[in-house]
Design a protein around this motif. Structure first.
Motif, mmCIF file in Angstrom:
data_model
loop_
_atom_site.group_PDB
_atom_site.id
_atom_site.type_symbol
_atom_site.label_atom_id
_atom_site.label_comp_id
_atom_site.label_asym_id
_atom_site.label_seq_id
_atom_site.Cartn_x
_atom_site.Cartn_y
_atom_site.Cartn_z
ATOM 1 N N LYS A 1 -18.251 23.881 -34.867
ATOM 2 C CA LYS A 1 -19.006 24.801 -35.720
ATOM 3 C C LYS A 1 -19.668 24.009 -36.858
ATOM 4 C CE LYS A 1 -17.171 28.785 -36.808
ATOM 5 N NZ LYS A 1 -16.364 29.846 -37.455
ATOM 6 N N PRO A 2 -20.983 24.117 -37.003
ATOM 7 C CA PRO A 2 -21.668 23.416 -38.092
ATOM 8 C C PRO A 2 -21.698 24.268 -39.366
ATOM 9 C CG PRO A 2 -23.277 24.475 -36.711
ATOM 10 C CD PRO A 2 -21.915 24.810 -36.122
ATOM 11 N N TYR A 3 -22.139 23.644 -40.453
ATOM 12 C CA TYR A 3 -22.389 24.359 -41.701
ATOM 13 C C TYR A 3 -23.877 24.218 -42.003
ATOM 14 C CZ TYR A 3 -22.270 25.640 -46.654
ATOM 15 O OH TYR A 3 -22.497 26.246 -47.868
ATOM 16 N N ILE A 4 -24.539 25.359 -42.243
ATOM 17 C CA ILE A 4 -25.986 25.353 -42.465
ATOM 18 C C ILE A 4 -26.274 25.685 -43.926
ATOM 19 C CG2 ILE A 4 -28.207 26.318 -41.759
ATOM 20 C CD1 ILE A 4 -26.928 27.053 -39.082
ATOM 21 N N GLN A 5 -26.942 24.754 -44.610
ATOM 22 C CA GLN A 5 -27.344 24.972 -46.004
ATOM 23 C C GLN A 5 -28.797 25.427 -46.044
ATOM 24 O OE1 GLN A 5 -26.551 21.788 -48.906
ATOM 25 N NE2 GLN A 5 -28.588 22.159 -49.763
ATOM 26 N N MET B 1 -22.403 20.134 -31.351
ATOM 27 C CA MET B 1 -22.304 21.339 -32.177
ATOM 28 C C MET B 1 -22.894 22.522 -31.426
ATOM 29 S SD MET B 1 -25.385 20.803 -34.940
ATOM 30 C CE MET B 1 -27.067 20.479 -34.401
ATOM 31 N N ASP B 2 -22.664 23.693 -31.981
ATOM 32 C CA ASP B 2 -23.219 24.925 -31.415
ATOM 33 C C ASP B 2 -23.742 25.773 -32.561
ATOM 34 O OD1 ASP B 2 -23.884 27.219 -30.090
ATOM 35 O OD2 ASP B 2 -22.030 27.350 -28.930
ATOM 36 N N LEU B 3 -25.064 25.972 -32.607
ATOM 37 C CA LEU B 3 -25.676 26.791 -33.654
ATOM 38 C C LEU B 3 -25.604 28.278 -33.329
ATOM 39 C CD1 LEU B 3 -28.817 24.582 -34.375
ATOM 40 C CD2 LEU B 3 -26.760 24.793 -35.775
ATOM 41 N N HIS B 4 -25.062 28.606 -32.176
ATOM 42 C CA HIS B 4 -24.857 29.998 -31.756
ATOM 43 C C HIS B 4 -26.164 30.798 -31.793
ATOM 44 C CE1 HIS B 4 -20.503 29.744 -31.360
ATOM 45 N NE2 HIS B 4 -20.534 28.966 -32.410
ATOM 46 N N ILE B 5 -27.190 30.231 -31.182
ATOM 47 C CA ILE B 5 -28.452 30.953 -31.029
ATOM 48 C C ILE B 5 -28.378 31.761 -29.742
ATOM 49 C CG2 ILE B 5 -30.949 30.756 -30.709
ATOM 50 C CD1 ILE B 5 -30.881 28.219 -32.366
ATOM 51 N N ASP B 6 -28.336 33.072 -29.882
ATOM 52 C CA ASP B 6 -28.338 33.971 -28.734
ATOM 53 C C ASP B 6 -29.781 34.225 -28.316
ATOM 54 O OD1 ASP B 6 -25.614 34.175 -28.905
ATOM 55 O OD2 ASP B 6 -25.618 36.065 -29.997
ATOM 56 N N SER B 7 -30.095 33.890 -27.094
ATOM 57 C CA SER B 7 -31.444 34.119 -26.583
ATOM 58 C C SER B 7 -31.352 35.022 -25.369
ATOM 59 C CB SER B 7 -32.109 32.788 -26.217
ATOM 60 O OG SER B 7 -33.403 32.995 -25.712
ATOM 61 N N ILE C 1 -20.903 31.161 -37.349
ATOM 62 C CA ILE C 1 -21.325 29.976 -38.097
ATOM 63 C C ILE C 1 -20.852 30.061 -39.538
ATOM 64 C CG2 ILE C 1 -23.405 29.626 -36.685
ATOM 65 C CD1 ILE C 1 -24.951 30.742 -39.192
ATOM 66 N N ASP C 2 -20.931 28.923 -40.238
ATOM 67 C CA ASP C 2 -20.704 28.858 -41.681
ATOM 68 C C ASP C 2 -22.016 28.496 -42.348
ATOM 69 O OD1 ASP C 2 -17.973 29.414 -41.592
ATOM 70 O OD2 ASP C 2 -17.461 27.315 -41.212
ATOM 71 N N SER C 3 -22.309 29.123 -43.473
ATOM 72 C CA SER C 3 -23.534 28.802 -44.205
ATOM 73 C C SER C 3 -23.433 29.295 -45.635
ATOM 74 C CB SER C 3 -24.760 29.432 -43.533
ATOM 75 O OG SER C 3 -24.775 30.837 -43.737
ATOM 76 N N ASP C 4 -24.275 28.725 -46.504
ATOM 77 C CA ASP C 4 -24.276 29.146 -47.906
ATOM 78 C C ASP C 4 -24.811 30.572 -48.064
ATOM 79 O OD1 ASP C 4 -26.843 28.413 -47.196
ATOM 80 O OD2 ASP C 4 -27.138 26.983 -48.829
#
Length: 285
Positions: free
Chosen positions: A126-130, A206-212, A224-227
């Motif tokens: 799981k990535p962290y997106i800022q 990693m997996d950005l979990h983009i559902d298409s 995901i984790d993000s600010d």
């Protein structure tokens, strides 16, 4: 090994089928004379390999490639063409192989040997997106220095983050990111951008979990984790309880490093940037 052949020349399909039957070990699950028909009609369950002609009437092999990656990011695509000048483009797309017509049994054996040595799928982290100020992707607390094949791939991620996990139609995404192109060209670029994102996901584990799904796309915020997600959580808690601790405000200040996508100057992000600025001020003061 289960395979599908897509080529707009009937005799090219039959020749390829014959050579594969002579080699053995490959089950042809279907043959199609257009990419559009294959995408809409084929049974893609358990398909591992696609032999794809590049020069086809209607949807070209290059355009079809992006759609196939949307169906299954782990498909092995082998371009089959009569033209050498597509080789660089094929390998830019990270196709598994590139075969010139007429296809020989010896050359096919090389392709199948290469396929058997392809490494197994990774277990993605799981990535962290800022998103506040600098748009960055982190893994294990380190920012990834991703070399995007096109900046539109990065912008696609940013736009989906801006939508906070809600689905967006692909037509809208294509129109926002490629307003100067026709609808078909815009969608083609969208599929290719998604493919480039998938390549980076695999590269960095990693997996950005983009559902298409058919007709729409989103980032699954639950995965995901993000600010911005953390900011939303703080704001929802505040609206529910009316309370924040001093520690909460310290953490909020650390989250909000600047305006949303401040370093990217995305026109479509202006309204959301103002909203988050107001949320920050309300939480702090």
């Amino acid at each position: 090994m289960k395979a599908i052949i897509i080529d707009d020349e009937f005799y090219a399909i039959e020749a390829l089928k014959y050579e594969l039957m002579q080699i053995g070990g490959v089950e042809i699950r279907g043959t199609y004379e257009s990419g559009k028909t294959a995408i809409e009609s084929a049974d893609w369950n358990d398909v591992e390999l696609v032999f794809l002609d590049i020069e086809m009437q209607g949807t070209s092999g290059i355009e079809c490639f992006g759609r196939l990656m949307e169906i299954n990011r782990n498909l092995n695509i082998v371009f089959v063409t009569a033209y050498e000048n597509y080789a660089i483009r094929a390998f830019e797309l990270n196709a598994m192989d590139y075969i010139l017509k007429p296809v020989t049994q010896k050359r096919l054996r090389k392709t199948l040997e290469r396929l058997s040595s392809v490494e197994e799928d990774y277990e993605a982290q799981k990535p962290y997106i800022q998103c506040f100020k600098n748009f960055s992707i982190y893994m294990n607390n380190k920012v990834l220095d991703i070399e995007w094949r096109t900046k539109k791939a990065e912008e696609l991620i940013a736009y989906l983050m801006n939508e906070s996990g809600h689905y967006v139609t692909k037509e809208k995404l294509a129109d926002v990111l490629w307003p100067e192109l026709s609808a078909d060209r815009g969608l083609s670029n969208l599929y290719l951008s998604l493919h480039y994102i998938r390549k980076q996901e695999k590269k960095y584990g990693m997996d950005l979990h983009i559902d298409s799904k058919r007709g729409k796309m989103r980032i699954d915020f639950d995965q995901i984790d993000s600010d911005v997600k953390k900011m939303d959580d703080y704001y929802n808690t505040f609206k529910t309880t009316g309370e924040l601790t001093d520690r909460d405000r310290v953490l909020i200040k650390e989250l909000y490093k600047g305006n949303l996508f401040e370093d990217k100057y995305y026109d479509w992000a202006t309204l959301k940037a103002i909203i988050y600025q107001q949320i920050f001020e309300e939480l702090m003061y």
